[in-house]
Design a protein around this motif. Sequence first.
Motif, mmCIF file in Angstrom:
data_model
loop_
_atom_site.group_PDB
_atom_site.id
_atom_site.type_symbol
_atom_site.label_atom_id
_atom_site.label_comp_id
_atom_site.label_asym_id
_atom_site.label_seq_id
_atom_site.Cartn_x
_atom_site.Cartn_y
_atom_site.Cartn_z
ATOM 1 N N THR A 148 -28.189 17.242 86.663
ATOM 2 C CA THR A 148 -28.174 16.559 87.961
ATOM 3 C C THR A 148 -29.092 15.351 87.956
ATOM 4 O OG1 THR A 148 -27.683 18.638 89.113
ATOM 5 C CG2 THR A 148 -28.627 16.863 90.438
ATOM 6 N N VAL A 149 -30.325 15.548 87.501
ATOM 7 C CA VAL A 149 -31.317 14.465 87.511
ATOM 8 C C VAL A 149 -30.859 13.295 86.651
ATOM 9 C CG1 VAL A 149 -33.653 13.844 86.767
ATOM 10 C CG2 VAL A 149 -33.267 15.965 88.034
ATOM 11 N N ASN A 158 -27.804 12.528 85.860
ATOM 12 C CA ASN A 158 -26.688 11.866 86.548
ATOM 13 C C ASN A 158 -27.228 10.866 87.566
ATOM 14 O OD1 ASN A 158 -24.685 13.210 85.141
ATOM 15 N ND2 ASN A 158 -24.377 14.775 86.715
ATOM 16 N N TRP A 159 -28.250 11.275 88.330
ATOM 17 C CA TRP A 159 -28.886 10.360 89.283
ATOM 18 C C TRP A 159 -29.447 9.136 88.570
ATOM 19 C CZ3 TRP A 159 -32.455 14.475 92.040
ATOM 20 C CH2 TRP A 159 -31.669 15.324 92.830
ATOM 21 N N PHE A 170 -26.890 6.693 87.235
ATOM 22 C CA PHE A 170 -26.376 5.844 88.315
ATOM 23 C C PHE A 170 -27.345 4.692 88.594
ATOM 24 C CE2 PHE A 170 -26.138 4.768 92.844
ATOM 25 C CZ PHE A 170 -24.811 4.354 92.923
ATOM 26 N N LEU A 171 -28.637 5.012 88.687
ATOM 27 C CA LEU A 171 -29.644 3.979 88.968
ATOM 28 C C LEU A 171 -29.721 2.931 87.860
ATOM 29 C CD1 LEU A 171 -32.626 6.078 90.400
ATOM 30 C CD2 LEU A 171 -31.206 4.457 91.655
ATOM 31 N N TYR A 231 -39.923 11.055 88.985
ATOM 32 C CA TYR A 231 -39.246 12.346 89.093
ATOM 33 C C TYR A 231 -40.309 13.406 89.328
ATOM 34 C CZ TYR A 231 -37.101 16.751 87.826
ATOM 35 O OH TYR A 231 -36.681 18.054 87.854
ATOM 36 N N ARG A 238 -33.387 10.895 96.202
ATOM 37 C CA ARG A 238 -32.522 12.020 95.886
ATOM 38 C C ARG A 238 -33.370 13.280 95.833
ATOM 39 N NH1 ARG A 238 -27.321 11.696 93.830
ATOM 40 N NH2 ARG A 238 -26.366 9.746 94.458
ATOM 41 N N ASP A 269 -32.938 17.906 95.503
ATOM 42 C CA ASP A 269 -32.081 19.088 95.440
ATOM 43 C C ASP A 269 -32.980 20.287 95.143
ATOM 44 O OD1 ASP A 269 -29.852 20.737 95.441
ATOM 45 O OD2 ASP A 269 -28.714 19.493 94.038
ATOM 46 N N HIS A 276 -36.994 16.061 92.891
ATOM 47 C CA HIS A 276 -36.875 14.846 93.688
ATOM 48 C C HIS A 276 -36.917 13.597 92.805
ATOM 49 C CE1 HIS A 276 -39.336 17.998 95.608
ATOM 50 N NE2 HIS A 276 -38.820 17.643 96.759
ATOM 51 N N LEU A 277 -36.247 12.549 93.251
ATOM 52 C CA LEU A 277 -36.445 11.201 92.709
ATOM 53 C C LEU A 277 -37.038 10.362 93.818
ATOM 54 C CD1 LEU A 277 -33.360 9.998 90.624
ATOM 55 C CD2 LEU A 277 -35.526 10.899 89.798
#
Length: 197
Positions: free
Chosen positions: A40-41, A43-44, A47-48, A158, A181, A183, A191-192
């Motif tokens: 998940t992280v 993937n975030w 994207f960035l 992170y 972000r 979760d 967190h981001l």
Amino acid sequence: MQKKSAPQQVRIIAGIWKRTPLTVLDAPGLRPTPDRVRETVFNWLNFLFQSNWSAIRCLDLYAGSGALGFEAASRGAAQVTLVEAHTPAVLLLEKSRDKLQAQQIQIIRGDAQIVAQKLAAKGDVFDVIFLDPPFHRDLLVSILPICLTLLHPDGVLYLEAEKALTSEDLPECLSNWQVIRCDRAGKVFFHLLQRSR
């Protein structure tokens, strides 16, 4: 005689070392970031960074198994610095780095806060800082202000914690930051964060 259990492992999820196992040391306070969380992280982060890791410099201040740092390096990060205080964990990190011939990975044995202060004094700057300290020790309060001096103005922090952080309840030193972000996986909140534009 008690049977010795096999060592735990996590796997690199993507990149040039996809599916490579990393041995996890059985040590107090060591919680490797689970595969699902890392997926998940990253993937975030993909994207960035628009999936372009070639100029990204990463710092992992409580490296443990090295899962976060090796994942970043596998995806093409230009430089990854792993900091770990526990000598047996450092030896495992070095063994993994040497096996993978990961020349972009630097491993520093030492206390995260002291090493961070030395890196800041040298003027080092990173695009991503991974912070996954042992829980219930209030380590974030003392390490975060140093991290902010080490992070590029557009950099990403992170953070794993035992409770959820919102933009409203961040520590004082992060008053001009926002959670972009977040979760949860079990008892771990991740967190981001980035500086507010």
